[in-house]
Design an enzyme around this catalytic site. Structure first.
Site, PDB file in Angstrom:
ATOM      1  N   PRO A  27       0.708 -10.585  26.768  1.00 18.02           N
ATOM      2  CA  PRO A  27       0.014  -9.398  26.257  1.00 18.02           C
ATOM      3  C   PRO A  27      -1.478  -9.709  26.146  1.00 18.02           C
ATOM      4  CG  PRO A  27       1.239 -10.515  24.505  1.00 18.02           C
ATOM      5  CD  PRO A  27       1.603 -11.182  25.792  1.00 18.02           C
ATOM      6  N   ALA A  61      -1.422  -5.555  23.088  1.00 19.22           N
ATOM      7  CA  ALA A  61      -1.020  -5.117  21.750  1.00 19.22           C
ATOM      8  C   ALA A  61      -1.237  -3.611  21.658  1.00 19.22           C
ATOM      9  CB  ALA A  61      -1.854  -5.840  20.698  1.00 19.22           C
ATOM     10  N   GLN A 103       4.063  -4.597  23.922  1.00 19.22           N
ATOM     11  CA  GLN A 103       3.891  -5.320  22.663  1.00 19.22           C
ATOM     12  C   GLN A 103       3.448  -4.329  21.584  1.00 19.22           C
ATOM     13  OE1 GLN A 103       0.536  -7.974  21.726  1.00 19.22           O
ATOM     14  NE2 GLN A 103       2.014  -9.600  21.291  1.00 19.22           N
ATOM     15  N   TYR A 190      -2.398 -10.671  12.445  1.00 18.26           N
ATOM     16  CA  TYR A 190      -2.291  -9.218  12.265  1.00 18.26           C
ATOM     17  C   TYR A 190      -1.308  -8.941  11.130  1.00 18.26           C
ATOM     18  CZ  TYR A 190      -5.044  -9.316  16.463  1.00 18.26           C
ATOM     19  OH  TYR A 190      -6.054  -9.584  17.343  1.00 18.26           O
ATOM     20  N   ARG A 238       6.758 -12.128  19.041  1.00 16.47           N
ATOM     21  CA  ARG A 238       5.711 -13.166  19.135  1.00 16.47           C
ATOM     22  C   ARG A 238       5.355 -13.677  17.746  1.00 16.47           C
ATOM     23  NH1 ARG A 238       0.210 -13.850  22.682  1.00 16.47           N
ATOM     24  NH2 ARG A 238       1.753 -14.746  24.090  1.00 16.47           N
ATOM     25  N   LEU A 312      -2.499 -22.121  28.029  1.00 16.95           N
ATOM     26  CA  LEU A 312      -3.007 -23.050  29.049  1.00 16.95           C
ATOM     27  C   LEU A 312      -1.907 -23.591  29.954  1.00 16.95           C
ATOM     28  CD1 LEU A 312      -5.986 -25.116  27.581  1.00 16.95           C
ATOM     29  CD2 LEU A 312      -6.024 -23.210  29.192  1.00 16.95           C
ATOM     30  N   GLY A 334      -1.514 -16.054  30.411  1.00 14.69           N
ATOM     31  CA  GLY A 334      -2.580 -15.153  30.007  1.00 14.69           C
ATOM     32  C   GLY A 334      -3.766 -15.252  30.946  1.00 14.69           C
TER      33      GLY A 334
HETATM   34  C1  LIG Z   1      -8.286 -11.099  27.076  1.00 11.15           C
HETATM   35  C2  LIG Z   1      -7.208 -11.530  26.113  1.00 11.15           C
HETATM   36  C3  LIG Z   1      -6.572 -10.585  25.323  1.00 11.15           C
HETATM   37  C4  LIG Z   1      -5.508 -10.963  24.489  1.00 11.15           C
HETATM   38  N1  LIG Z   1      -4.824  -9.997  23.807  1.00 11.15           N
HETATM   39  C5  LIG Z   1      -3.668 -10.322  23.182  1.00 11.15           C
HETATM   40  C6  LIG Z   1      -2.805  -9.315  22.696  1.00 11.15           C
HETATM   41  O1  LIG Z   1      -3.036  -8.115  22.877  1.00 11.15           O
HETATM   42  N2  LIG Z   1      -1.675  -9.715  22.042  1.00 11.15           N
HETATM   43  C7  LIG Z   1      -1.359 -11.030  21.886  1.00 11.15           C
HETATM   44  O2  LIG Z   1      -0.318 -11.332  21.294  1.00 11.15           O
HETATM   45  N3  LIG Z   1      -2.148 -11.999  22.369  1.00 11.15           N
HETATM   46  C8  LIG Z   1      -3.258 -11.680  23.043  1.00 11.15           C
HETATM   47  N4  LIG Z   1      -4.008 -12.651  23.644  1.00 11.15           N
HETATM   48  C9  LIG Z   1      -3.487 -14.032  23.660  1.00 11.15           C
HETATM   49  C10 LIG Z   1      -2.688 -14.268  24.953  1.00 11.15           C
HETATM   50  O3  LIG Z   1      -1.527 -13.453  24.995  1.00 11.15           O
HETATM   51  C11 LIG Z   1      -2.270 -15.749  25.106  1.00 11.15           C
HETATM   52  O4  LIG Z   1      -1.376 -16.070  24.081  1.00 11.15           O
HETATM   53  C12 LIG Z   1      -3.448 -16.698  25.046  1.00 11.15           C
HETATM   54  O5  LIG Z   1      -4.504 -16.228  25.890  1.00 11.15           O
HETATM   55  C13 LIG Z   1      -3.064 -18.121  25.479  1.00 11.15           C
HETATM   56  O6  LIG Z   1      -2.524 -18.127  26.788  1.00 11.15           O
HETATM   57  P1  LIG Z   1      -3.430 -18.510  28.087  1.00 11.15           P
HETATM   58  O7  LIG Z   1      -3.991 -19.894  27.859  1.00 11.15           O
HETATM   59  O8  LIG Z   1      -2.461 -18.458  29.244  1.00 11.15           O
HETATM   60  O9  LIG Z   1      -4.522 -17.512  28.215  1.00 11.15           O
HETATM   61  C14 LIG Z   1      -5.110 -12.312  24.421  1.00 11.15           C
HETATM   62  C15 LIG Z   1      -5.801 -13.261  25.189  1.00 11.15           C
HETATM   63  C16 LIG Z   1      -6.814 -12.886  26.033  1.00 11.15           C
HETATM   64  C17 LIG Z   1      -7.489 -13.932  26.895  1.00 11.15           C
END
Ligand SMILES: Cc1cc2nc3c(=O)[nH]c(=O)nc-3n(C[C@H](O)[C@H](O)[C@H](O)COP(=O)(O)O)c2cc1C
Length: 387
Positions: A27, A61, A103, A190, A238, A312, A334
């Site tokens: 998300p 979200a 989500q 949140y 989550r 990551l 992500g």
């Molecule tokens: C642009 C952006 C927006 C995000 N928005 C949400 C969100 O709406 N809901 C959520 O649970 N996490 C959100 N996250 C966290 C990501 O879902 C993810 O857990 C986090 O980026 C770590 O994963 P990654 O290293 O693959 O980016 C967001 C992250 C990024 C980079």
């Protein structure tokens, strides 16, 4: 396809829903919606990940109440008017072979914020001058997120029940919009996460105090959503597996909580961390590849529930190892997906399982398979790399 299929490319079946592989788009807020409405931009944005081969494509979200938005521009599902736009998105995702997830979120005291690229802070006079005024917030207590943030109103029992009902109504709308999976956002500080964490929830009523009290709101939301969400459709949740504070929520708390979620009818725990304040990941921790995988592994092992690993995860072999070692059931991507929306299709090439480009849409795969033969004749593989 080769006979020994990597686990990453085996289907994931939960209840009556099967994803074609074990990749899920995380998300990720776009903050681009007007009045929470899904538009062409969202369709194209999410659609490209379905075309890129993701098994599950998740919305950002999505606010269950107007005041439960994080920032102006959040996607919403607080009214029936949101259903048609979202339905267009789920129809496209399905047509492209992906399973759709939404989500559901209430921002709590982290609402009324600027978009990340505007500074991530509280809405200020400059934002108000541009027409984006701060709005009233709710939280377990009246303690604000930080200096300059709106002082939230501490929810009373009636207010809590009303938000539980908003989550349940949102789940019913998500079903009407054609989503296959609901994920409840219980992480990142949140509203749900702030009820769980002892560093925020200092209430002394039935919704605070010991672990059982602090879990009551979250479990109430999960039960209410499960009751309105069809039995054949999976429910994900989550969490912030640890909140990163010395006196805060711990991995042991997460394990107890995951067992309770399982009893409530949750099928998979999406194991994030941190975010009690601004950041979406564990405060003060050095973030190395796969830094949150140990949480997914511990919860899977100790609570005997399916988990998703996130944070990551960059490389196909890294993802495959996480699954092969039994640390998680699902790989959630992500920022690497933002960088490469075709990550699953490229991963199939990297893992050497799709020489004929059969995981691609045939309108492209047919051409790429033919090109491969020509490339091989000049010493290059199907992706253009030297053999
Ligand atoms: C642009 C952006 C927006 C995000 N928005 C949400 C969100 O709406 N809901 C959520 O649970 N996490 C959100 N996250 C966290 C990501 O879902 C993810 O857990 C986090 O980026 C770590 O994963 P990654 O290293 O693959 O980016 C967001 C992250 C990024 C980079």
């Amino acid at each position: 396809m080769n006979r020994s299929i990597p686990r990453l490319f085996t289907p994931l079946s939960i209840r009556g829903v099967t994803a074609r592989n074990r990749t899920m788009l995380a998300p990720m807020n776009q903050h681009r919606a007007v009045d929470g409405m899904a538009d062409d931009r969202l369709l194209v944005h999410l659609g490209k990940f379905a075309l890129g081969g993701f098994g599950i494509v998740t919305t950002e979200a999505t606010a269950v109440e107007r005041d439960g938005r994080i920032a102006y521009g959040d996607l919403g599902i607080w009214s029936d008017d949101h259903i048609p736009g979202l339905k267009r998105v789920t129809a496209f995702l399905r047509d492209a072979g992906a399973v759709s997830a939404i989500q559901l979120n209430h921002s709590g005291r982290k609402g009324s914020s600027q978009r990340p690229w505007q500074g991530f802070g509280p809405l200020n006079e400059r934002n108000a001058a541009a027409g984006e005024l701060a709005w009233p917030l709710v939280s377990p207590t009246a303690e604000p997120l930080g200096e300059g943030h709106v002082v939230p109103c501490a929810l009373d029992t009636a207010g809590i029940c009303s938000i539980v009902a908003s989550f349940a109504n949102a789940a019913a709308r998500a079903d009407a919009a054609g989503f296959d999976i609901v994920e409840i956002h219980g992480g990142h500080g949140y509203l749900i996460a702030s009820f769980l964490s002892p560093t925020v929830n200092t209430r002394d009523d039935a919704y605070g105090g010991d672990l059982a009290g602090r879990m009551r709101f979250a479990l109430g939301v999960a039960a209410a959503v499960r009751a309105r969400w069809p039995a054949h459709k999976p429910l994900f949740f989550r969490i912030s597996s640890v909140d990163g504070h010395p006196q805060g929520w711990t991995i042991d708390d997460s394990i107890v909580f995951a067992k309770a979620l399982k009893e409530t009818g949750v099928d998979l725990v999406d194991c994030s961390s941190g975010g009690l304040r601004q950041s979406t990941a564990l405060e003060n921790a050095q973030r190395l590849p796969g830094y949150q995988v140990p949480y997914a592994a511990a919860i899977r092992r100790e609570a005997d529930i399916a988990t998703g690993a996130v944070g990551l995860i960059l490389k196909p072999h890294q993802a495959e190892d996480i699954l092969a070692q039994g640390h998680a059931d699902l790989i959630i991507l992500g920022r690497q997906a933002l960088y490469d929306p075709y990550w699953p299709l490229h991963a199939a090439q990297a893992l050497g399982i799709d020489p004929e480009f059969e995981t691609w849409d045939e309108s492209a795969g047919w051409w790429l398979a033919r090109r491969r033969k020509g490339l091989e004749a000049i010493g290059l593989d199907g992706t253009g790399e030297e053999i």
